[in-house]
Design a protein around this motif. Structure first.
Motif, PDB file in Angstrom:
ATOM      1  N   UNK A   1       0.914  -1.732  -0.014  1.00 39.47           N
ATOM      2  CA  UNK A   1      -0.378   0.117  -0.374  1.00 39.47           C
ATOM      3  C   UNK A   1       0.694   1.329  -0.293  1.00 39.47           C
ATOM      4  N   UNK A   2       0.953   2.151  -0.655  1.00 44.26           N
ATOM      5  CA  UNK A   2       0.883   3.487  -0.681  1.00 44.26           C
ATOM      6  C   UNK A   2       0.556   4.143   0.256  1.00 44.26           C
ATOM      7  N   UNK A   3       2.067   5.137   0.806  1.00 48.48           N
ATOM      8  CA  UNK A   3       0.549   5.750   1.693  1.00 48.48           C
ATOM      9  C   UNK A   3       1.706   7.395   1.801  1.00 48.48           C
ATOM     10  N   UNK A   4       1.352   8.830   2.125  1.00 43.69           N
ATOM     11  CA  UNK A   4       2.032  10.154   1.797  1.00 43.69           C
ATOM     12  C   UNK A   4       2.084  10.494   3.120  1.00 43.69           C
ATOM     13  N   UNK A   5       3.574  10.866   2.782  1.00 42.00           N
ATOM     14  CA  UNK A   5       3.495  11.468   4.916  1.00 42.00           C
ATOM     15  C   UNK A   5       3.722  12.513   4.742  1.00 42.00           C
ATOM     16  N   UNK A   6       3.424  14.217   5.377  1.00 47.57           N
ATOM     17  CA  UNK A   6       3.121  14.854   5.418  1.00 47.57           C
ATOM     18  C   UNK A   6       4.295  16.029   6.821  1.00 47.57           C
ATOM     19  N   UNK A   7       4.829  16.706   6.755  1.00 54.92           N
ATOM     20  CA  UNK A   7       5.685  17.114   7.696  1.00 54.92           C
ATOM     21  C   UNK A   7       6.460  18.722   7.271  1.00 54.92           C
ATOM     22  N   UNK A   8       6.362  20.146   7.834  1.00 58.71           N
ATOM     23  CA  UNK A   8       7.272  19.909   7.305  1.00 58.71           C
ATOM     24  C   UNK A   8       8.585  20.277   8.542  1.00 58.71           C
ATOM     25  N   UNK A   9       8.639  19.499   8.920  1.00 61.07           N
ATOM     26  CA  UNK A   9       9.677  19.157   9.955  1.00 61.07           C
ATOM     27  C   UNK A   9      10.367  17.617   9.531  1.00 61.07           C
ATOM     28  N   UNK A  10      11.517  17.828   8.195  1.00 67.28           N
ATOM     29  CA  UNK A  10      11.594  16.272   7.835  1.00 67.28           C
ATOM     30  C   UNK A  10      11.992  15.575   8.705  1.00 67.28           C
ATOM     31  N   UNK A  11      13.697  15.769   9.602  1.00 69.73           N
ATOM     32  CA  UNK A  11      14.024  15.021  10.509  1.00 69.73           C
ATOM     33  C   UNK A  11      12.243  13.971  11.503  1.00 69.73           C
ATOM     34  N   UNK A  12      11.319  14.689  11.173  1.00 72.70           N
ATOM     35  CA  UNK A  12       9.574  14.269  12.062  1.00 72.70           C
ATOM     36  C   UNK A  12       9.411  13.161  10.279  1.00 72.70           C
ATOM     37  N   UNK A  13       9.371  13.782   9.098  1.00 71.38           N
ATOM     38  CA  UNK A  13       8.444  13.228   8.364  1.00 71.38           C
ATOM     39  C   UNK A  13      10.120  11.854   8.066  1.00 71.38           C
ATOM     40  N   UNK A  14      10.967  11.992   7.943  1.00 65.09           N
ATOM     41  CA  UNK A  14      11.442  11.022   6.971  1.00 65.09           C
ATOM     42  C   UNK A  14      11.407   9.627   8.140  1.00 65.09           C
ATOM     43  N   UNK A  15      11.581  10.378   9.544  1.00 62.93           N
ATOM     44  CA  UNK A  15      11.439   8.468  10.471  1.00 62.93           C
ATOM     45  C   UNK A  15      10.261   7.758  10.898  1.00 62.93           C
ATOM     46  N   UNK A  16       9.214   9.120  10.575  1.00 62.04           N
ATOM     47  CA  UNK A  16       8.040   7.691  10.062  1.00 62.04           C
ATOM     48  C   UNK A  16       7.904   7.487   9.090  1.00 62.04           C
ATOM     49  N   UNK A  49      -0.842  10.997   6.434  1.00 63.88           N
ATOM     50  CA  UNK A  49      -1.103  11.252   7.188  1.00 63.88           C
ATOM     51  C   UNK A  49      -0.652  12.469   7.339  1.00 63.88           C
ATOM     52  N   UNK A  50      -1.479  13.393   7.752  1.00 57.29           N
ATOM     53  CA  UNK A  50      -0.815  14.517   7.337  1.00 57.29           C
ATOM     54  C   UNK A  50      -0.606  15.695   9.084  1.00 57.29           C
ATOM     55  N   UNK A  51       0.792  16.566   8.561  1.00 62.44           N
ATOM     56  CA  UNK A  51       0.608  17.128  10.221  1.00 62.44           C
ATOM     57  C   UNK A  51       0.341  18.727   9.191  1.00 62.44           C
ATOM     58  N   UNK A  52      -0.682  19.409  11.099  1.00 60.27           N
ATOM     59  CA  UNK A  52      -1.297  20.592  10.588  1.00 60.27           C
ATOM     60  C   UNK A  52      -0.602  21.864  10.975  1.00 60.27           C
ATOM     61  N   UNK A  53       0.494  22.175  11.388  1.00 62.53           N
ATOM     62  CA  UNK A  53       1.071  22.916  11.806  1.00 62.53           C
ATOM     63  C   UNK A  53       2.474  23.257  10.491  1.00 62.53           C
ATOM     64  N   UNK A  54       1.530  23.642   9.592  1.00 57.95           N
ATOM     65  CA  UNK A  54       3.178  24.236   8.958  1.00 57.95           C
ATOM     66  C   UNK A  54       2.491  25.431   7.972  1.00 57.95           C
TER      67      UNK A  54
END
Length: 226
Positions: A1-16, A49-54
């Motif tokens: 399955x293909x998912x999209x992870x969205x976070x302006x903190x790259x370290x957080x996005x990459x860890x997820x 997975x979508x971050x709110x604060x960007x």
């Protein structure tokens, strides 16, 4: 399955991303709201997975535009906000779940799997035979002894879930996540009440259940039948 992870903190996005890839998912990352929106308009995903604060477009704005485009991809909001008003706003826009930072990555993975379980089309169980009782999930009816009784929507969804893996114990949390999700705010007592109603409709002796069994401290299971 293909998912999209969205976070302006790259370290957080990459860890997820790394943890979800370990679970076998294919992951794309976006590091801002506009980038996420561009990807969602160009590609199809099973979940976001979508971050709110960007800083450019916040998660609410992204989701609002996605839903306006008639895209119903499941979304889990990821945010440091914990105010009830923000949760309700997210739900009102069509979010499927809401995880507050800081969080356990194991919790996030579990929520991702729960949302996918209840939103991904699976081989649908159309009917179920339990002894002399026949349940028709398409008509939402229970037939027994020549009598037909209506089956409530949540009663049917609970029974279908239990029937998807006969013998497996589903915890109340499993049932809440996969039947109700975040569209409502049910309690464990809500589940118990629906189980009582189900037993009254399908069990020969509701107070001595043969099919829907309670496993003390764990949950419920459907007793495997021939």
């Amino acid at each position: 399955m293909k998912l999209l992870v969205v976070d302006d903190e790259k370290a957080m996005a990459n860890a997820i991303r790394d943890n979800l890839e370990y679970e076998g998912f294919q992951i794309d990352c976006a590091y801002g709201g506009q980038q996420a929106l561009d990807r969602l308009l160009a590609e199809k995903y099973h979940l976001v997975v979508l971050d709110v604060m960007m800083p450019d477009l916040d998660g609410f704005q992204v989701l609002e535009q996605v839903r306006a485009n008639n895209d119903h991809t499941p979304v889990i909001f990821l945010t440091a906000r914990s105010a009830e008003a923000d949760k309700l706003r997210g739900l009102g826009l069509g979010a499927d779940d809401y995880v507050v930072k800081p969080f356990s990555i194991l919790e996030l993975v579990a929520r991702v799997k729960a949302v996918l379980n209840r939103t991904t089309p699976q081989a649908e169980i159309k009917s179920l035979q339990l002894g002399d009782v026949r349940i028709d999930f398409m008509k939402l009816t229970v037939e027994s002894g020549g009598q037909t009784e209506e089956l409530g929507r949540y009663e049917a969804d609970i029974l279908r879930l239990l029937a998807s893996e006969p013998g497996r114990v589903f915890s109340r949390t499993d049932i809440l996540d996969q039947v109700w999700g975040m569209a409502a705010f049910p309690t464990n007592r809500t589940i118990d009440n629906h189980i009582v109603k189900l037993r009254q409709k399908i069990e020969p002796a509701p107070k001595e259940p043969r099919y829907i069994l309670s496993i003390y401290g764990k949950g419920y299971k459907l007793f495997p039948t021939a």
